[in-house]
Motif scaffolding. Structure first.
Motif, PDB file in Angstrom:
ATOM      1  N   ARG A  34      -8.658 -53.026 -17.801  1.00 39.57           N
ATOM      2  CA  ARG A  34      -9.410 -52.046 -18.578  1.00 39.57           C
ATOM      3  C   ARG A  34      -9.656 -50.784 -17.757  1.00 39.57           C
ATOM      4  O   ARG A  34      -9.528 -49.666 -18.243  1.00 39.57           O
ATOM      5  CB  ARG A  34     -10.735 -52.640 -19.056  1.00 39.57           C
ATOM      6  CG  ARG A  34     -11.559 -51.662 -19.846  1.00 39.57           C
ATOM      7  CD  ARG A  34     -12.872 -52.275 -20.311  1.00 39.57           C
ATOM      8  NE  ARG A  34     -13.673 -51.277 -20.952  1.00 39.57           N
ATOM      9  CZ  ARG A  34     -13.876 -51.221 -22.255  1.00 39.57           C
ATOM     10  NH1 ARG A  34     -13.337 -52.111 -23.045  1.00 39.57           N
ATOM     11  NH2 ARG A  34     -14.627 -50.276 -22.761  1.00 39.57           N
ATOM     12  N   LYS A  35     -10.008 -50.986 -16.507  1.00 40.71           N
ATOM     13  CA  LYS A  35     -10.245 -49.846 -15.619  1.00 40.71           C
ATOM     14  C   LYS A  35      -8.962 -49.047 -15.430  1.00 40.71           C
ATOM     15  O   LYS A  35      -8.966 -47.819 -15.495  1.00 40.71           O
ATOM     16  CB  LYS A  35     -10.781 -50.334 -14.277  1.00 40.71           C
ATOM     17  CG  LYS A  35     -11.257 -49.236 -13.355  1.00 40.71           C
ATOM     18  CD  LYS A  35     -11.877 -49.849 -12.112  1.00 40.71           C
ATOM     19  CE  LYS A  35     -12.552 -48.823 -11.244  1.00 40.71           C
ATOM     20  NZ  LYS A  35     -13.158 -49.438 -10.057  1.00 40.71           N
ATOM     21  N   VAL A  71     -10.563 -44.346  -6.366  1.00 40.93           N
ATOM     22  CA  VAL A  71     -10.832 -42.924  -6.568  1.00 40.93           C
ATOM     23  C   VAL A  71     -10.936 -42.714  -8.072  1.00 40.93           C
ATOM     24  O   VAL A  71     -10.060 -43.130  -8.829  1.00 40.93           O
ATOM     25  CB  VAL A  71      -9.716 -42.032  -5.967  1.00 40.93           C
ATOM     26  CG1 VAL A  71     -10.003 -40.564  -6.250  1.00 40.93           C
ATOM     27  CG2 VAL A  71      -9.592 -42.279  -4.469  1.00 40.93           C
ATOM     28  N   LEU A  72     -12.033 -42.097  -8.479  1.00 42.47           N
ATOM     29  CA  LEU A  72     -12.350 -41.956  -9.896  1.00 42.47           C
ATOM     30  C   LEU A  72     -12.530 -40.502 -10.282  1.00 42.47           C
ATOM     31  O   LEU A  72     -12.799 -39.649  -9.444  1.00 42.47           O
ATOM     32  CB  LEU A  72     -13.647 -42.726 -10.200  1.00 42.47           C
ATOM     33  CG  LEU A  72     -13.742 -44.134  -9.621  1.00 42.47           C
ATOM     34  CD1 LEU A  72     -15.143 -44.676  -9.774  1.00 42.47           C
ATOM     35  CD2 LEU A  72     -12.734 -45.047 -10.282  1.00 42.47           C
ATOM     36  N   GLU A  73     -12.437 -40.253 -11.561  1.00 37.97           N
ATOM     37  CA  GLU A  73     -12.602 -38.912 -12.117  1.00 37.97           C
ATOM     38  C   GLU A  73     -14.095 -38.652 -12.359  1.00 37.97           C
ATOM     39  O   GLU A  73     -14.551 -38.631 -13.490  1.00 37.97           O
ATOM     40  CB  GLU A  73     -11.820 -38.797 -13.429  1.00 37.97           C
ATOM     41  CG  GLU A  73     -11.802 -37.420 -14.038  1.00 37.97           C
ATOM     42  CD  GLU A  73     -10.907 -36.461 -13.293  1.00 37.97           C
ATOM     43  OE1 GLU A  73     -11.382 -35.370 -12.929  1.00 37.97           O
ATOM     44  OE2 GLU A  73      -9.745 -36.804 -13.071  1.00 37.97           O
ATOM     45  N   GLY A  74     -14.870 -38.544 -11.306  1.00 41.42           N
ATOM     46  CA  GLY A  74     -16.264 -38.132 -11.386  1.00 41.42           C
ATOM     47  C   GLY A  74     -17.269 -39.221 -11.697  1.00 41.42           C
ATOM     48  O   GLY A  74     -16.943 -40.358 -12.017  1.00 41.42           O
ATOM     49  N   LYS A  79     -20.247 -44.209 -13.923  1.00 41.88           N
ATOM     50  CA  LYS A  79     -21.431 -44.768 -14.589  1.00 41.88           C
ATOM     51  C   LYS A  79     -21.053 -45.493 -15.875  1.00 41.88           C
ATOM     52  O   LYS A  79     -21.553 -46.580 -16.151  1.00 41.88           O
ATOM     53  CB  LYS A  79     -22.449 -43.664 -14.871  1.00 41.88           C
ATOM     54  CG  LYS A  79     -23.166 -43.197 -13.610  1.00 41.88           C
ATOM     55  CD  LYS A  79     -24.004 -41.971 -13.825  1.00 41.88           C
ATOM     56  CE  LYS A  79     -25.089 -42.147 -14.828  1.00 41.88           C
ATOM     57  NZ  LYS A  79     -25.962 -40.956 -14.937  1.00 41.88           N
ATOM     58  N   ASN A  80     -20.166 -44.900 -16.667  1.00 39.99           N
ATOM     59  CA  ASN A  80     -19.774 -45.538 -17.919  1.00 39.99           C
ATOM     60  C   ASN A  80     -19.065 -46.859 -17.664  1.00 39.99           C
ATOM     61  O   ASN A  80     -19.343 -47.855 -18.333  1.00 39.99           O
ATOM     62  CB  ASN A  80     -18.880 -44.614 -18.745  1.00 39.99           C
ATOM     63  CG  ASN A  80     -18.494 -45.252 -20.051  1.00 39.99           C
ATOM     64  OD1 ASN A  80     -19.331 -45.633 -20.853  1.00 39.99           O
ATOM     65  ND2 ASN A  80     -17.205 -45.402 -20.262  1.00 39.99           N
ATOM     66  N   PHE A  81     -18.152 -46.888 -16.695  1.00 42.16           N
ATOM     67  CA  PHE A  81     -17.421 -48.121 -16.427  1.00 42.16           C
ATOM     68  C   PHE A  81     -18.339 -49.201 -15.860  1.00 42.16           C
ATOM     69  O   PHE A  81     -18.326 -50.338 -16.316  1.00 42.16           O
ATOM     70  CB  PHE A  81     -16.244 -47.884 -15.477  1.00 42.16           C
ATOM     71  CG  PHE A  81     -15.465 -49.141 -15.238  1.00 42.16           C
ATOM     72  CD1 PHE A  81     -14.563 -49.587 -16.188  1.00 42.16           C
ATOM     73  CD2 PHE A  81     -15.659 -49.895 -14.096  1.00 42.16           C
ATOM     74  CE1 PHE A  81     -13.871 -50.774 -16.005  1.00 42.16           C
ATOM     75  CE2 PHE A  81     -14.964 -51.077 -13.898  1.00 42.16           C
ATOM     76  CZ  PHE A  81     -14.065 -51.513 -14.857  1.00 42.16           C
ATOM     77  N   VAL A  82     -19.141 -48.856 -14.879  1.00 44.04           N
ATOM     78  CA  VAL A  82     -19.984 -49.853 -14.205  1.00 44.04           C
ATOM     79  C   VAL A  82     -21.079 -50.391 -15.123  1.00 44.04           C
ATOM     80  O   VAL A  82     -21.325 -51.595 -15.166  1.00 44.04           O
ATOM     81  CB  VAL A  82     -20.592 -49.261 -12.914  1.00 44.04           C
ATOM     82  CG1 VAL A  82     -21.644 -50.186 -12.318  1.00 44.04           C
ATOM     83  CG2 VAL A  82     -19.494 -48.993 -11.902  1.00 44.04           C
ATOM     84  N   THR A  85     -19.511 -51.142 -19.692  1.00 43.72           N
ATOM     85  CA  THR A  85     -18.412 -52.042 -20.071  1.00 43.72           C
ATOM     86  C   THR A  85     -18.774 -53.454 -19.616  1.00 43.72           C
ATOM     87  O   THR A  85     -19.848 -53.693 -19.058  1.00 43.72           O
ATOM     88  CB  THR A  85     -17.078 -51.618 -19.416  1.00 43.72           C
ATOM     89  OG1 THR A  85     -17.163 -51.850 -18.004  1.00 43.72           O
ATOM     90  CG2 THR A  85     -16.741 -50.170 -19.710  1.00 43.72           C
ATOM     91  N   VAL A  86     -17.828 -54.380 -19.778  1.00 37.35           N
ATOM     92  CA  VAL A  86     -18.036 -55.765 -19.359  1.00 37.35           C
ATOM     93  C   VAL A  86     -18.334 -55.854 -17.855  1.00 37.35           C
ATOM     94  O   VAL A  86     -18.936 -56.820 -17.398  1.00 37.35           O
ATOM     95  CB  VAL A  86     -16.825 -56.644 -19.752  1.00 37.35           C
ATOM     96  CG1 VAL A  86     -15.601 -56.262 -18.949  1.00 37.35           C
ATOM     97  CG2 VAL A  86     -17.133 -58.121 -19.605  1.00 37.35           C
ATOM     98  N   HIS A  87     -17.961 -54.835 -17.109  1.00 37.65           N
ATOM     99  CA  HIS A  87     -18.262 -54.820 -15.668  1.00 37.65           C
ATOM    100  C   HIS A  87     -19.758 -55.005 -15.414  1.00 37.65           C
ATOM    101  O   HIS A  87     -20.143 -55.612 -14.411  1.00 37.65           O
ATOM    102  CB  HIS A  87     -17.772 -53.508 -15.049  1.00 37.65           C
ATOM    103  CG  HIS A  87     -17.921 -53.459 -13.564  1.00 37.65           C
ATOM    104  ND1 HIS A  87     -19.117 -53.123 -12.961  1.00 37.65           N
ATOM    105  CD2 HIS A  87     -17.042 -53.712 -12.568  1.00 37.65           C
ATOM    106  CE1 HIS A  87     -18.958 -53.175 -11.648  1.00 37.65           C
ATOM    107  NE2 HIS A  87     -17.718 -53.525 -11.393  1.00 37.65           N
ATOM    108  N   SER A  88     -20.601 -54.522 -16.311  1.00 38.29           N
ATOM    109  CA  SER A  88     -22.055 -54.631 -16.117  1.00 38.29           C
ATOM    110  C   SER A  88     -22.503 -56.093 -16.053  1.00 38.29           C
ATOM    111  O   SER A  88     -23.458 -56.423 -15.345  1.00 38.29           O
ATOM    112  CB  SER A  88     -22.816 -53.891 -17.213  1.00 38.29           C
ATOM    113  OG  SER A  88     -22.600 -54.501 -18.464  1.00 38.29           O
TER     114      SER A  88
END
Length: 120
Positions: A34-35, A71-74, A79-82, A85-88
């Motif tokens: 997903r990431k 490395v992420l786009e900001g 915050k949205n991914f962590v 999403t299910v990552h939380s």
């Protein structure tokens, strides 16, 4: 800042093939997929078989070290991914899979697109 470099280093509470780690291991691939399919992921450390960095042999020869580098786009994507999403679920339940009695490290560093993270 329009890029975000992040690294997590912790210790697993058991080896990845231990029954205690089953849920964690079973969800590694779907969460990472997903990431990877998200436009906000620019790069992440993976092994030769395109699996999670958790499978990379530690230079410290310690199978219990859990590592995640990317490395992420900001910060908005991060915050949205962590948290969105299910990552939380895994963040909230990390005590099931990580040895929280031992030190761990979380590093996050913002930088401009035309430059590189300070550790590159």
């Amino acid at each position: 800042m329009d890029r975000l470099a992040q690294a997590n280093i912790s210790l697993f509470s058991a080896q990845l093939n231990d029954l205690i780690m089953k849920a964690f291991v079973n969800f590694l691939e779907p969460v990472n997929k997903r990431k990877e399919e998200s436009p906000g992921l620019l790069w992440r450390l993976i092994d030769e078989e395109w699996r999670s960095a958790s499978y990379i042999e530690s230079p410290f020869k310690d199978e219990m070290i859990a590592i995640n580098i990317g490395v992420l786009e900001g910060i908005a994507f991060f915050k949205n991914f962590v948290y969105g999403t299910v990552h939380s679920y895994f963040l909230k339940n990390q005590k099931k899979w990580l040895d929280l009695s031992k030190p761990s490290q979380f590093i996050i560093c913002g930088y401009q697109q035309a430059t590189y993270p300070p550790w590159s």
